[in-house]
Write an enzyme that holds these catalytic residues in place. Structure first.
Site, short mmCIF file in Angstrom:
data_model
loop_
_atom_site.label_atom_id
_atom_site.label_comp_id
_atom_site.label_asym_id
_atom_site.label_seq_id
_atom_site.Cartn_x
_atom_site.Cartn_y
_atom_site.Cartn_z
N PHE A 180 54.44 29.48 10.63
CA PHE A 180 55.26 30.04 9.55
C PHE A 180 54.83 29.51 8.19
CE2 PHE A 180 59.22 30.52 7.03
CZ PHE A 180 59.34 31.90 7.15
N TYR A 228 54.42 30.58 17.65
CA TYR A 228 54.21 29.85 16.40
C TYR A 228 55.37 28.91 16.17
CZ TYR A 228 57.74 32.64 13.92
OH TYR A 228 58.92 33.20 13.50
N CYS A 229 55.24 28.07 15.16
CA CYS A 229 56.33 27.16 14.78
C CYS A 229 56.27 27.01 13.27
CB CYS A 229 56.20 25.82 15.50
SG CYS A 229 54.60 25.00 15.28
N GLY A 230 56.50 25.81 12.76
CA GLY A 230 56.41 25.60 11.32
C GLY A 230 54.99 25.33 10.87
#
Length: 270
Positions: A255, A227-229
């Site tokens: 996130f 995942y990331c932002g």
């Protein structure tokens, strides 16, 4: 396993041989509403401009995350307009924001088009290989590829990410270290997506990518979460992971979705 990466030299050779290729130019900057002017200044001849915010994502917000996957109806209209046929080779690229091109690769594969390729090194590599560029916008195409089903690349929900971590399966945070330290999913491991690229924007050789993730508990054949932002950087990391035979489950909401749920814990620091 078929590679999702294509070199500029191979792309140019196929283009010169008359292969049905659709080039998609994808540029993205969080602080820049529209990158069309950059595209219009110089792009691969015949490439269609793709706006990540309106064409590669749906309506975001809350636990859907900042950049959920696009609606099928809208995506189908864009695929038709880009001129993508069932047997088209679709080559996605960017000038500098290679994660944005990876997002296009992910969306197309997720939607069932099994011949999307990420141009290694992007626009600069194409130019260095002798490929032509233009500042003219191509006419809309009349592609015939139809989305029948989605989910051809695996995604993960927040619950599934939590389940992976609970069973000690690696989940990687693809943001820069500062973003990770400011707040992350507890138990996630920080590996910035920028680490899979060299200084020229090319993917690292496979042994180097394998070593990077092996040092963090993942080897070919494993399943991991990433995942990331907001689901863009993680697409690039998913691409790199799949290139070395790791089954990456992309938490598209990332996130931004996790932190929108007050019931979800958030960790800080390294």
């Amino acid at each position: 396993m078929t590679s999702a990466i294509i070199s500029a030299a191979d792309a140019l050779a196929l283009h010169s041989a008359g292969r049905d290729i659709v080039f998609l130019d994808v540029r993205f900057a969080p602080d820049k509403p529209d990158s069309r002017a950059d595209y219009q200044a110089q792009h691969i001849t015949g490439a269609h401009y793709v706006d990540l915010r309106t064409q590669l994502q749906g309506q975001g917000g809350g636990t859907a995350g900042a950049r959920p996957l696009p609606g099928v109806e809208q995506l189908q209209q864009d695929i038709t307009r880009w001129g993508i046929n069932p047997d088209s080779l679709v080559i996605v690229y960017s000038d500098k924001t290679h994660a944005a091109a990876a997002r296009a690769w992910f969306v197309l594969e997720w939607a069932g088009h099994q011949n999307a390729k990420f141009l290694d090194g992007g626009l600069n590599a194409w130019i260095a290989a002798g490929g032509t560029t233009s500042n003219e916008t191509p006419a809309d195409g009349h592609g015939t590829f139809e989305i029948i089903t989605t989910g051809h690349l695996p995604t993960a929900s927040a619950d599934e990410i939590a389940g992976l971590i609970a069973t000690n399966i690696p989940v990687f945070d693809a943001r820069d270290p500062a973003g990770y330290e400011a707040g992350h999913i507890p138990g996630a491991r920080s590996i910035s997506s920028k680490l899979v690229l060299d200084e020229t924007g090319h993917l690292l050789p496979k042994p180097a990518i394998e070593a990077l993730f092996a040092a963090n508990g993942a080897k070919p054949g494993d399943t991991v979460g990433v995942y990331c932002g907001g689901g863009v950087a993680a697409a690039l990391e998913s691409l790199a992971l799949r290139e070395i035979g790791i089954d990456a489950r992309h938490f598209v909401g990332s996130f931004s979705a996790w932190s929108a749920d007050p019931a979800r814990p958030v960790a800080q620091g390294k």
